[in-house]
Design an enzyme around this catalytic site. Structure first.
Site, PDB file in Angstrom:
ATOM      1  N   THR A 168     -21.961 -35.713 -12.733  1.00  0.00           N
ATOM      2  CA  THR A 168     -22.180 -34.784 -11.619  1.00  0.00           C
ATOM      3  C   THR A 168     -22.912 -33.538 -12.096  1.00  0.00           C
ATOM      4  OG1 THR A 168     -20.116 -35.628 -10.716  1.00  0.00           O
ATOM      5  CG2 THR A 168     -21.043 -33.673  -9.655  1.00  0.00           C
TER       6      THR A 168
ATOM      7  N   ARG B 100     -16.676 -27.488  -9.304  1.00  0.00           N
ATOM      8  CA  ARG B 100     -15.649 -28.524  -9.521  1.00  0.00           C
ATOM      9  C   ARG B 100     -14.397 -27.827 -10.023  1.00  0.00           C
ATOM     10  NH1 ARG B 100     -16.271 -34.190 -12.647  1.00  0.00           N
ATOM     11  NH2 ARG B 100     -17.242 -34.639 -10.641  1.00  0.00           N
TER      12      ARG B 100
HETATM   13  N1   CP Z   1     -18.286 -39.722 -10.846  1.00  0.00           N
HETATM   14  C1   CP Z   1     -18.141 -38.497 -11.409  1.00  0.00           C
HETATM   15  O1   CP Z   1     -17.821 -37.499 -10.721  1.00  0.00           O
HETATM   16  O2   CP Z   1     -18.380 -38.476 -12.741  1.00  0.00           O
HETATM   17  P1   CP Z   1     -18.269 -37.176 -13.683  1.00  0.00           P
HETATM   18  O3   CP Z   1     -16.824 -36.790 -13.733  1.00  0.00           O
HETATM   19  O4   CP Z   1     -18.814 -37.619 -15.009  1.00  0.00           O
HETATM   20  O5   CP Z   1     -19.093 -36.081 -13.063  1.00  0.00           O
END
Ligand code: CP
Length: 332
Positions: free
Chosen positions: A67, A116
């Site tokens: 992401t 996030r």
């Molecule tokens: N799918 C996803 O959110 O992967 P990451 O945690 O690597 O960002």
């Protein structure tokens, strides 16, 4: 959500992307159509807009590979500046609050904050604190809307290749979402996005890995018998077990889990002809999915990763364009 709610809800205002519910089917189509144009073959390929005056901050309080990197690549494709916040080397470690951290980043005049965080609801809260547009890059167990969008985009492309024509929607597609649904923000966004496009979604998990209630979820069924569901599945969407979110008893017997819920080579062989396999990553090979299945020709896992850049460029472009239009409207 009832049908009346759907009619009453306004169109996506492009101020933030907090949930798939913000978009409604029209907003989802807008994102997918722009992504199609960005990725199309010349002469249909659209040139990405130039947002060199804009700044995108990636503010991740949880680990990420796909992401974060895809948002950064997408912002670079739009010629925007990228500000990368690393929680572990930030003043968060000196006790700075989330609100003060976000207000500080906002004070630099950034246009978009991609956030996030481990807590559900943080993206919505952040949108009330800052002037920048907020994109939810995963908040706790709540949502991960750009994951669902890139998955729809990838699925539509794969079905288009199979059928020789790009489907308008996913009407009638039988989808099984398998695994740790309880702790998965991807599952929530995925159910909303797939059902908005007409797919029939069945959740498959052992009861400890199902949400305490699925009331209001737009799904067809809930099952704890993957062997029963597998033969009637056009898309098997496999989820990782989210050990880091398990506050209740941990799932320790991974062999037993694989035996009943893993997409093993033997189970994958019982999918109907043409069935597709997806996983948001990161994958745990040999637990929720066998290595040979993850790498099989009908697995879209790496296509999902590739398309993440295009979808995030489309989302950033729509948000940055809306901000630019608002500013230009205000100075006229
Ligand atoms: N799918 C996803 O959110 O992967 P990451 O945690 O690597 O960002």
């Amino acid at each position: 959500m009832t049908k009346t709610d759907v009619v009453a809800m306004p169109r996506w205002d492009r101020r933030n992307l907090l949930s798939i519910e913000d978009l409604r089917p029209e907003g989802i189509r807008d994102v997918l159509d722009l992504a199609d144009r960005l990725q199309g073959e010349p002469p249909t390929r659209a040139t990405p807009e130039d947002f060199h005056h804009a700044t995108v901050a990636t503010v991740f309080f949880e680990n990420s590979t796909r992401t974060r990197l895809s948002f950064e690549l997408a912002a670079q494709q739009l010629s925007a500046k990228v500000l990368n916040f690393n929680a572990d080397s930030s003043s968060v470690k000196k006790g700075e609050s989330l609100r003060d951290t976000l207000s500080t980043i906002d004070a630099f005049g950034v246009d978009v904050i991609v956030i996030r965080h481990a807590s559900s609801g943080v993206a919505v809260q952040a949108s009330r604190w800052v002037n920048a547009a907020i994109i939810n890059a995963g908040d706790g167990q709540h949502e991960h809307p750009t994951q669902a969008l890139l998955d729809l985009f990838t699925l539509r492309q794969a079905l288009g290749t199979q059928r020789g024509v790009m489907p308008e929607d996913l009407t009638g597609l039988r989808v099984a979402i398998v695994g740790d649904i309880r702790h998965s923000r991807v599952a929530r966004s995925e159910v909303l996005a797939l059902s908005a496009m007409g797919a029939h979604v069945t959740l498959v998990a052992p009861s400890p890995l199902l949400p305490t209630s699925v009331e209001g979820w737009p799904i067809e069924a809930v099952s704890s018998d993957l062997d029963h569901v597998i033969a009637n599945t056009d898309l098997c969407y496999v989820l990782r077990i989210q050990h880091e979110r398990m506050v209740e008893a941990r799932l320790d017997d991974l062999d037993a889990y694989r035996h009943r819920f893993g997409l093993t080579l033997e189970r994958a062989a019982r999918l109907p002809e043409g069935a597709l396999i997806m996983h948001p990553g990161p994958i745990n090979r040999g637990v929720e999915i066998d290595s040979l299945v993850a790498d099989a020709p009908n697995s879209l896992i790496l296509a999902q990763v590739r398309n993440g850049v295009t979808i995030r460029a489309a989302v950033l472009s729509l948000l940055l364009g809306a901000r630019r239009d608002e500013i230009q409207g205000a100075v006229k």
